[in-house]
Design an enzyme around this catalytic site. Sequence first.
Site, short mmCIF file in Angstrom:
data_model
loop_
_atom_site.label_atom_id
_atom_site.label_comp_id
_atom_site.label_asym_id
_atom_site.label_seq_id
_atom_site.Cartn_x
_atom_site.Cartn_y
_atom_site.Cartn_z
N ASN A 1 -12.38 41.24 13.44
CA ASN A 1 -12.55 42.67 13.21
C ASN A 1 -12.31 43.43 14.51
O ASN A 1 -12.61 42.94 15.61
CB ASN A 1 -13.91 43.02 12.59
CG ASN A 1 -15.10 42.44 13.30
OD1 ASN A 1 -15.03 41.39 13.91
ND2 ASN A 1 -16.21 43.15 13.24
N GLU B 1 -12.99 47.16 15.98
CA GLU B 1 -13.66 48.44 15.74
C GLU B 1 -13.08 49.54 16.61
O GLU B 1 -12.22 49.29 17.46
CB GLU B 1 -15.17 48.25 15.97
CG GLU B 1 -15.75 47.23 15.01
CD GLU B 1 -17.25 47.11 15.05
OE1 GLU B 1 -17.88 47.58 16.02
OE2 GLU B 1 -17.80 46.54 14.09
N CYS C 1 -11.33 45.23 9.32
CA CYS C 1 -12.01 43.94 9.09
C CYS C 1 -11.15 42.76 9.53
O CYS C 1 -9.91 42.84 9.55
CB CYS C 1 -12.32 43.77 7.61
SG CYS C 1 -13.58 44.87 6.98
N GLU D 1 -10.48 40.06 7.91
CA GLU D 1 -9.59 39.61 6.83
C GLU D 1 -8.27 40.37 6.87
O GLU D 1 -7.19 39.79 6.76
CB GLU D 1 -10.24 39.87 5.46
CG GLU D 1 -11.49 39.07 5.18
CD GLU D 1 -12.77 39.77 5.61
OE1 GLU D 1 -12.78 40.44 6.67
OE2 GLU D 1 -13.77 39.63 4.89
N CYS E 1 -15.49 42.49 1.84
CA CYS E 1 -15.74 43.86 1.35
C CYS E 1 -14.69 44.24 0.31
O CYS E 1 -13.65 43.58 0.17
CB CYS E 1 -15.76 44.84 2.51
SG CYS E 1 -14.12 45.33 3.10
N CYS F 1 -11.05 44.78 1.57
CA CYS F 1 -10.34 43.52 1.85
C CYS F 1 -9.97 42.79 0.57
O CYS F 1 -8.90 42.18 0.49
CB CYS F 1 -11.17 42.64 2.78
SG CYS F 1 -11.26 43.33 4.44
#
Length: 136
Positions: free
Chosen positions: A48, A50, A59, A61, A92, A95
């Site tokens: 991930n 940010e 993310c 993924e 999530c 994703c």
Amino acid sequence: MPTLTAPLRKRLIQLARQTSKRAYAPYSHFQVGAAVLAGSGKVYTGCNVENASYGLCNCAERTAIFSAIAAGEKKIQCIAVYTPTSTATPPCGACRQVINEFGPTATVISTCKSTDLIETTLDALLPAAFGPENLS
Ligand code: THU
């Protein structure tokens, strides 16, 4: 599509965990890693990433999937994800939608700090998905 052999499955799980260490997560401190087995049989990893503008966080993924696509892949066979939690947590919703684009029946393996593990498929996580075929 490549076969998800037991050694390959183990390698994806290891790579997801290793790659979580590269996460850029100064805001959530939640370091996630992912490893994708793509159509060619090659493996791509992601963490991930940010941002100070929180809504721009990406993310693990999606980082791994976008890396695979940028390398010329078209399909996803399996994705393994590591979250720094005591129980395994599935991807999530955003994703799931991105996995669906390239692997509507992909195997999704969620791993964590403990031995807890969830192994499922994308169509189980995102039933009746909206996908490319809905635009034709
Ligand atoms: N995150 C992931 O990278 N993957 C998941 O499956 C769950 C959440 C990230 C997004 C954000 O950087 C942090 O974890 C906290 O939500």
